[in-house]
Write a protein that holds these residues in place. Structure first.
Motif, short mmCIF file in Angstrom:
data_model
loop_
_atom_site.label_atom_id
_atom_site.label_comp_id
_atom_site.label_asym_id
_atom_site.label_seq_id
_atom_site.Cartn_x
_atom_site.Cartn_y
_atom_site.Cartn_z
N VAL A 31 36.52 33.67 33.16
CA VAL A 31 36.44 34.88 33.97
C VAL A 31 35.46 34.63 35.13
CG1 VAL A 31 36.01 37.36 33.98
CG2 VAL A 31 36.73 36.23 31.87
N ASP B 148 38.30 38.30 41.48
CA ASP B 148 39.66 38.59 41.91
C ASP B 148 40.59 37.41 41.68
OD1 ASP B 148 38.97 41.14 42.66
OD2 ASP B 148 38.79 40.68 44.79
N SER C 86 40.15 34.93 39.59
CA SER C 86 40.31 34.64 38.16
C SER C 86 41.38 35.55 37.55
CB SER C 86 38.98 34.77 37.42
OG SER C 86 38.52 36.10 37.33
N VAL C 87 41.44 36.80 38.01
CA VAL C 87 42.50 37.70 37.56
C VAL C 87 43.86 37.22 38.07
CG1 VAL C 87 43.44 40.05 37.79
CG2 VAL C 87 40.99 39.71 37.34
N ASP C 88 43.92 36.89 39.35
CA ASP C 88 45.18 36.40 39.93
C ASP C 88 45.66 35.14 39.21
OD1 ASP C 88 45.07 38.46 41.76
OD2 ASP C 88 44.32 37.21 43.40
N ASP D 72 32.34 42.34 33.62
CA ASP D 72 33.46 41.86 34.44
C ASP D 72 34.63 41.41 33.56
OD1 ASP D 72 31.97 42.30 36.75
OD2 ASP D 72 31.28 40.22 36.87
N THR D 73 34.32 40.96 32.35
CA THR D 73 35.36 40.51 31.43
C THR D 73 36.34 41.63 31.13
OG1 THR D 73 33.75 39.02 30.39
CG2 THR D 73 35.78 39.46 29.17
N GLU E 44 36.86 44.40 32.86
CA GLU E 44 37.61 44.75 34.06
C GLU E 44 38.76 43.77 34.27
OE1 GLU E 44 37.23 44.89 38.93
OE2 GLU E 44 35.39 44.91 37.74
N ALA E 45 38.48 42.48 34.09
CA ALA E 45 39.52 41.46 34.27
C ALA E 45 40.67 41.68 33.29
CB ALA E 45 38.93 40.07 34.08
N ARG F 231 42.89 44.56 34.31
CA ARG F 231 43.73 44.23 35.45
C ARG F 231 44.85 43.25 35.08
NH1 ARG F 231 39.40 42.71 40.00
NH2 ARG F 231 41.31 42.06 41.07
N ILE F 232 44.56 42.32 34.20
CA ILE F 232 45.58 41.35 33.77
C ILE F 232 46.66 42.04 32.95
CG2 ILE F 232 46.01 39.32 32.34
CD1 ILE F 232 43.04 38.50 33.10
#
Length: 261
Positions: free
Chosen positions: A25, A31, A33-35, A80-81, A83-84, A87-88
């Motif tokens: 992450v 951003d 890392s999510v993409d 942040d984990t 949130e990621a 989003r994923i």
């Protein structure tokens, strides 16, 4: 049966087995890392393993260490984990496990961490430095929430330890193919085949092999005897060159899951 185990079992019915992909992450930033996670899922990765950056990553090889250090230097926070993951999972229907050193969970609070992971859509935890014998708080929290708990088995594990790992793991058992740190190797250690056989004798549902897998040929080799192949450093290296490149490498790796007969 959990979402992770269902996915692995389904992939063993439909193909040679499952491909599990690791990415940290926050690398190169949140951003991207999510993409990247979304991209590898769309390119054939069956289960995503998200690594939480940690200041003392004793099990990680140089590629992953460098990536996680960059994430930390850029201001990564544990929150942040979650949130990621939100989003994923909003974009792809692929189970997301978190790989984390146990101290991070303890610092945040075991129940708080479990609740946040569940709320974000995560499937569970892989805890490389936590053995089941010392995991009472996590066993209780994962029972309460239904989250998966993936423990490690190594070639050096005793039969008694394997019995405990099999009985307490949920989702799969992370089968360490070699002793030492992670990183792509030219050959996958033959000890993995013996270890998976030992786990089968202890009644394992899913045994997935990691540490050192970096090519489609190695994925295919591992899936001759294991339920899943875990790839990390090869994907992280590709992400250094961009999201399109990590998607390309994931798609190439996924060809190793095709049935050959």
């Amino acid at each position: 049966m959990t979402g992770v185990s269902e996915r692995i079992i389904q992939r063993n019915a439909d193909a040679a087995g499952a491909l599990i992909g690791y990415l940290p992450v926050g690398f190169p930033d949140l951003d991207r890392s999510v993409d990247a996670a979304v991209a590898i899922a769309e390119s054939g990765v069956d289960v995503i393993e998200l690594g939480i950056p940690y200041s003392d990553p004793v099990m990680d090889g140089p590629v992953i260490q460098a990536a996680t250090q960059r994430a930390l230097n850029a201001g990564f926070h544990v929150s942040d984990t979650f949130e990621a993951i939100r989003r994923i999972t909003a974009q792809v229907d692929v189970p997301v496990l978190v790989m984390t050193y146990w101290n991070l969970v303890r610092q945040r609070g075991v129940d708080r961490f479990a609740d946040e992971l569940l709320e974000s859509g995560g499937s569970g935890l892989i805890t490389p430095d936590l053995i089941p014998d010392e995991a009472g708080d996590w066993l209780a929290a994962s029972e309460r929430t239904g989250l998966d708990r993936v423990f490690l088995a190594a070639p050096s594990s005793t039969d008694a330890r394997l019995d405990t790992v099999v009985s307490e793991s949920r989702g799969f058992v992370y089968t360490v193919s070699t002793m030492g740190i992670t990183g792509a190797r030219s050959d996958v250690d033959s000890a993995a085949r013996t270890l998976v056989g030992r786990l089968r004798a202890h009644g394992v549902e899913n045994a997935c092999v990691g540490l050192g897998i970096s090519t489609a040929e190695q994925v295919a080799q591992v899936l001759e005897y294991a339920d899943g192949a875990i790839v990390g450093s090869a994907l992280v290296s590709a992400l250094e060159r961009g999201v399109d490149e990590v998607a390309r490498v994931a798609a190439e790796l996924a060809t190793g899951t095709a049935r050959t007969s």
